[in-house]
Scaffold this motif. Structure first.
Motif, PDB file in Angstrom:
ATOM      1  N   PHE A  85       0.846  -1.237  -0.148  1.00 16.26           N
ATOM      2  CA  PHE A  85       0.009  -0.017   0.054  1.00 16.26           C
ATOM      3  C   PHE A  85       0.778   1.248   0.020  1.00 16.26           C
ATOM      4  CE2 PHE A  85      -2.553  -3.290   1.674  1.00 16.26           C
ATOM      5  CZ  PHE A  85      -3.969  -2.805   1.072  1.00 16.26           C
ATOM      6  N   CYS A  86       0.276   2.349  -0.681  1.00 12.31           N
ATOM      7  CA  CYS A  86       1.252   3.629  -0.671  1.00 12.31           C
ATOM      8  C   CYS A  86       0.028   4.586  -0.348  1.00 12.31           C
ATOM      9  CB  CYS A  86       1.728   3.778  -2.134  1.00 12.31           C
ATOM     10  SG  CYS A  86       2.398   5.348  -2.130  1.00 12.31           S
ATOM     11  N   VAL A  87       0.272   5.187   0.772  1.00 15.16           N
ATOM     12  CA  VAL A  87      -0.750   6.427   1.210  1.00 15.16           C
ATOM     13  C   VAL A  87      -0.205   7.831   0.680  1.00 15.16           C
ATOM     14  CG1 VAL A  87      -1.623   7.444   3.266  1.00 15.16           C
ATOM     15  CG2 VAL A  87      -1.471   4.944   3.030  1.00 15.16           C
ATOM     16  N   LEU A  88      -1.238   8.567   0.074  1.00 20.29           N
ATOM     17  CA  LEU A  88      -0.849   9.755  -0.458  1.00 20.29           C
ATOM     18  C   LEU A  88      -1.772  10.862  -0.228  1.00 20.29           C
ATOM     19  CD1 LEU A  88       0.349   8.551  -4.123  1.00 20.29           C
ATOM     20  CD2 LEU A  88       1.735   8.907  -2.298  1.00 20.29           C
ATOM     21  N   ASN A  89      -1.402  12.079  -0.198  1.00 21.64           N
ATOM     22  CA  ASN A  89      -2.193  13.363   0.002  1.00 21.64           C
ATOM     23  C   ASN A  89      -2.740  13.575  -1.123  1.00 21.64           C
ATOM     24  OD1 ASN A  89      -3.162  15.797   0.782  1.00 21.64           O
ATOM     25  ND2 ASN A  89      -1.406  16.367   1.986  1.00 21.64           N
ATOM     26  N   TYR A  90      -4.190  13.519  -1.030  1.00 21.91           N
ATOM     27  CA  TYR A  90      -4.972  13.826  -2.387  1.00 21.91           C
ATOM     28  C   TYR A  90      -4.962  15.223  -2.679  1.00 21.91           C
ATOM     29  CZ  TYR A  90      -8.591  13.875  -5.942  1.00 21.91           C
ATOM     30  OH  TYR A  90      -9.508  14.038  -7.110  1.00 21.91           O
ATOM     31  N   GLU A  91      -4.741  16.218  -1.649  1.00 24.72           N
ATOM     32  CA  GLU A  91      -4.870  17.560  -2.039  1.00 24.72           C
ATOM     33  C   GLU A  91      -3.210  18.016  -2.716  1.00 24.72           C
ATOM     34  OE1 GLU A  91      -7.360  18.955  -2.137  1.00 24.72           O
ATOM     35  OE2 GLU A  91      -8.399  17.213  -1.016  1.00 24.72           O
ATOM     36  N   ASP A  92      -2.419  17.131  -2.826  1.00 23.87           N
ATOM     37  CA  ASP A  92      -0.861  17.472  -3.593  1.00 23.87           C
ATOM     38  C   ASP A  92      -0.882  17.178  -4.957  1.00 23.87           C
ATOM     39  OD1 ASP A  92       1.829  17.189  -3.900  1.00 23.87           O
ATOM     40  OD2 ASP A  92       2.272  17.857  -1.998  1.00 23.87           O
ATOM     41  N   GLU A  93      -0.789  17.760  -5.627  1.00 17.36           N
ATOM     42  CA  GLU A  93      -1.138  17.783  -7.200  1.00 17.36           C
ATOM     43  C   GLU A  93       0.176  16.935  -7.670  1.00 17.36           C
ATOM     44  OE1 GLU A  93      -1.318  21.475  -9.378  1.00 17.36           O
ATOM     45  OE2 GLU A  93      -3.009  21.774  -8.423  1.00 17.36           O
ATOM     46  N   VAL A  94       1.528  16.844  -7.029  1.00 22.05           N
ATOM     47  CA  VAL A  94       2.545  16.304  -7.201  1.00 22.05           C
ATOM     48  C   VAL A  94       2.229  14.722  -6.803  1.00 22.05           C
ATOM     49  CG1 VAL A  94       5.073  15.675  -6.821  1.00 22.05           C
ATOM     50  CG2 VAL A  94       4.326  18.051  -7.108  1.00 22.05           C
ATOM     51  N   LEU A 123      -3.816   4.472  -1.331  1.00 20.03           N
ATOM     52  CA  LEU A 123      -4.905   4.866  -0.552  1.00 20.03           C
ATOM     53  C   LEU A 123      -4.593   6.587  -0.256  1.00 20.03           C
ATOM     54  CD1 LEU A 123      -5.011   2.308   2.332  1.00 20.03           C
ATOM     55  CD2 LEU A 123      -6.488   2.473   0.270  1.00 20.03           C
ATOM     56  N   TYR A 124      -5.535   7.520  -0.422  1.00 17.96           N
ATOM     57  CA  TYR A 124      -5.418   8.992  -0.265  1.00 17.96           C
ATOM     58  C   TYR A 124      -5.996   9.111   1.191  1.00 17.96           C
ATOM     59  CZ  TYR A 124      -4.849   9.691  -5.331  1.00 17.96           C
ATOM     60  OH  TYR A 124      -4.466   9.811  -6.673  1.00 17.96           O
ATOM     61  N   PHE A 125      -5.535  10.398   1.481  1.00 22.49           N
ATOM     62  CA  PHE A 125      -6.262  11.118   2.724  1.00 22.49           C
ATOM     63  C   PHE A 125      -6.381  12.645   2.219  1.00 22.49           C
ATOM     64  CE2 PHE A 125      -1.681  11.651   3.384  1.00 22.49           C
ATOM     65  CZ  PHE A 125      -1.373  13.089   3.736  1.00 22.49           C
ATOM     66  N   SER A 126      -7.372  13.349   2.771  1.00 19.41           N
ATOM     67  CA  SER A 126      -7.869  14.519   2.420  1.00 19.41           C
ATOM     68  C   SER A 126      -8.416  15.413   3.586  1.00 19.41           C
ATOM     69  CB  SER A 126      -8.696  14.695   1.375  1.00 19.41           C
ATOM     70  OG  SER A 126      -9.271  15.829   0.897  1.00 19.41           O
ATOM     71  N   SER A 127      -8.076  16.532   3.772  1.00 24.86           N
ATOM     72  CA  SER A 127      -8.619  17.290   4.762  1.00 24.86           C
ATOM     73  C   SER A 127      -9.750  18.080   4.280  1.00 24.86           C
ATOM     74  CB  SER A 127      -7.530  18.280   5.625  1.00 24.86           C
ATOM     75  OG  SER A 127      -6.968  18.940   4.460  1.00 24.86           O
ATOM     76  N   ARG A 128      -9.903  18.264   2.673  1.00 20.85           N
ATOM     77  CA  ARG A 128     -10.644  19.070   2.122  1.00 20.85           C
ATOM     78  C   ARG A 128     -12.091  18.463   1.380  1.00 20.85           C
ATOM     79  NH1 ARG A 128      -6.062  22.838  -1.105  1.00 20.85           N
ATOM     80  NH2 ARG A 128      -4.781  23.244   0.830  1.00 20.85           N
ATOM     81  N   ARG A 129     -11.765  17.192   1.075  1.00 16.75           N
ATOM     82  CA  ARG A 129     -13.074  16.567   0.282  1.00 16.75           C
ATOM     83  C   ARG A 129     -13.164  15.030   1.121  1.00 16.75           C
ATOM     84  NH1 ARG A 129     -11.044  17.920  -5.019  1.00 16.75           N
ATOM     85  NH2 ARG A 129      -9.616  19.277  -3.705  1.00 16.75           N
ATOM     86  N   LYS A 130     -14.472  14.694   0.468  1.00 20.72           N
ATOM     87  CA  LYS A 130     -14.878  13.201   0.998  1.00 20.72           C
ATOM     88  C   LYS A 130     -14.302  12.513  -0.265  1.00 20.72           C
ATOM     89  CE  LYS A 130     -19.046  14.513   3.078  1.00 20.72           C
ATOM     90  NZ  LYS A 130     -20.659  14.424   3.183  1.00 20.72           N
ATOM     91  N   LEU A 131     -13.517  11.182   0.085  1.00 23.53           N
ATOM     92  CA  LEU A 131     -13.087  10.517  -1.026  1.00 23.53           C
ATOM     93  C   LEU A 131     -14.096   8.995  -0.951  1.00 23.53           C
ATOM     94  CD1 LEU A 131      -9.384  10.728   0.344  1.00 23.53           C
ATOM     95  CD2 LEU A 131     -10.505  11.934  -1.389  1.00 23.53           C
ATOM     96  N   ASN A 132     -14.007   8.491  -2.272  1.00 23.85           N
ATOM     97  CA  ASN A 132     -14.619   7.244  -2.341  1.00 23.85           C
ATOM     98  C   ASN A 132     -13.923   6.054  -1.641  1.00 23.85           C
ATOM     99  OD1 ASN A 132     -16.669   8.269  -4.005  1.00 23.85           O
ATOM    100  ND2 ASN A 132     -15.484   8.213  -5.893  1.00 23.85           N
ATOM    101  N   ARG A 133     -12.284   6.369  -1.598  1.00 25.85           N
ATOM    102  CA  ARG A 133     -11.490   5.327  -0.908  1.00 25.85           C
ATOM    103  C   ARG A 133     -10.451   5.892  -0.118  1.00 25.85           C
ATOM    104  NH1 ARG A 133      -9.834  -0.113  -0.991  1.00 25.85           N
ATOM    105  NH2 ARG A 133      -7.684  -0.610  -1.452  1.00 25.85           N
TER     106      ARG A 133
END
Length: 463
Positions: free
Chosen positions: A229-238, A251-261
């Motif tokens: 697994f690789c966990v990434l910040n969805y709000e980072d464009e890079v 797997l993403y994490f986000s402080s700004r939006r709801k994610l499907n996964r």
């Protein structure tokens, strides 16, 4: 010991080949010393080299195995004919002329992390990113310790990975904070779960370009497969772009939006939605402040859940975790002024987080070693909150020039750290905060950010 399939050098060195080989450890810091001990245990003939000829070899000898050969000062070219492999300490640039000559000769160049990974046992959960690494690593380490007592927290957090290798077993979990310096020299390193928290400019004096810096960070996932697994910040464009290249499950994490996964904030609730939607906790239940720390918590949640830790264990640990030393650390309130130690704010983006966490007028200590950073965004983040900027160190004129250009003129210069602190005490009024969040490394005035933060706390407690 793990296989080193894919590692290429003239001799295709593996762990069994270390015995009897002459191995150079480049750099005598804490990770270099730990590498010497591990190599000695593996049966290698170890040469410890440091270019600083003023170091005391007797003091070094106290910290390494007795049979270690110590070489200081100018590098002896004859060593290139004798060594089979070099283990680089993270603080040593990998583009030095002598290192390039090693490459030309086909000498295997490993880092301390690679050595530990090859010789160690257990699963690795590894974290990198420009900011938030230490908090996320400490939090994930605590979650994993509450799940598996055979957990080790290592890496850039201050405990060399090589130092724990003899204690690791097949059911151990290693939680590792990884810097870009450490990731430059990985070869077969493959974490079960990796995470990149964010990417912003840093260490450009070492990496020279953002492209090289980003490439070093992304190496954390280069050997992962579909079972990882690789966990990434969805709000980072890079990182969103990087996700397209990752072989592991993202797997993403986000402080700004709801994610499907992934893991995200729904209002003030941290939600884990990986297969099923699970409320984890409300951010008001956390002891760590600020949106950036909510993101750190979500990254730790995603990593732990991906590894199989029950949500109850994750939730309990999140509520108990009090943060890490030197990161927006409340020290004391003296004469109505709150003092905060954010010495780990060693680049502008990290220091912005420190300012954002303040909820009162702030007298700010900034400046230090020059890592070729730009300070415009840091100054803009003051946003009426910073009432006085006290500057010191090599970057003080550069920062002052940037601040004045952007319209911030409440600047005071100091020649020493003690003088900077005295000026803060002078200008801070009851109801204000004094924040040490320098946006620069401590080198040149202190050995490291910990020593700088400890000095700040000592001065506060003497008031």
């Amino acid at each position: 010991m793990k296989s080193t399939d894919g590692v290429k050098s003239t001799e295709d060195l593996t762990e069994k080949d270390l015995k009897g080989k002459k191995v150079l450890v480049f750099g005598s810091g804490i990770s270099g010393e730990a590498a010497c001990s591990l190599l000695s245990e593996e049966g290698a003939h170890v040469v410890l080299y440091d270019g600083n000829g003023s170091l005391d070899p007797d003091k070094i000898r106290e910290k390494v195995p007795g049979e270690t050969e110590i070489v200081l000062g100018e590098f002896p070219e004859s060593l290139l004919d004798e060594i089979s492999m070099t283990v680089m300490s993270p603080g040593v640039p990998t583009d030095l002329p002598v290192v390039n000559r090693m490459r030309e000769r086909g000498i295997a160049i490993w880092g301390e992390i690679e050595l530990a990974y090859v010789c160690g046992k257990g699963d690795v959960l590894a974290i990198t990113g420009t900011n938030g690494k230490t908090t996320t690593t400490a939090l994930l380490g605590q979650i994993m310790k509450n799940y598996n007592e055979k957990t080790f927290v290592v890496g850039n957090i201050g405990n060399p990975y090589t130092s724990v290798v003899p204690e690791t077993t097949e059911d151990s979990v290693i939680v590792a904070e990884m810097s870009s310096f450490q990731l430059e020299t990985v070869r077969s390193f493959r974490p079960k779960v990796s995470a990149i928290l964010n990417i912003t400019p840093d260490h450009l004096n070492r990496h020279h370009t953002m492209e090289a810096y980003i490439a070093a960070k992304e190496r954390i996932a280069e050997n992962q497969t579909e079972s990882d697994f690789c966990v990434l910040n969805y709000e980072d464009e890079v990182l969103r772009a990087f996700a397209e290249e990752v072989k592991a499950q993202v797997l993403y994490f986000s402080s700004r939006r709801k994610l499907n996964r992934g893991v995200f904030l729904d209002g003030t609730q941290i939600i884990c939605e990986i297969g099923e939607k699970i409320p984890v906790c409300d951010v008001s239940e956390l002891q760590i402040l600020g949106t950036h720390n909510h993101e750190n918590a979500m990254a730790a949640v995603a990593m732990a859940y991906a590894y199989g830790v029950p949500v109850d264990v994750i939730r309990k640990t999140l509520k108990e975790f009090a943060g890490v030393e030197h990161r927006i650390e409340f020290v004391a309130e003296k004469n109505g002024v709150a003092y905060y130690n954010d010495s780990k704010g060693t680049n502008p983006d990290a220091a912005i987080k420190g300012i954002q966490a303040m909820n009162r007028p702030t007298v700010l200590i900034g400046g230090g070693y020059d890592k070729d950073s730009a300070y415009d965004e840091w100054i803009r983040s003051f946003d009426g909150k910073v009432k006085k900027l006290v500057l010191l160190g090599a970057t003080r004129e550069k920062i002052a020039e940037t601040a004045r250009r952007l319209g911030f003129t409440d600047i005071v210069m100091a020649d020493t750290f003690e003088e900077a602190f005295e000026k803060c005490v002078k200008y801070a009024q009851p109801g204000d905060a004094v924040l040490l969040s320098p946006a620069c490394a401590s080198w040149g005035m202190f050995k490291n950010y910990e020593e700088r933060g400890d000095k700040f706390k000592e001065l506060v407690n003497q008031l």
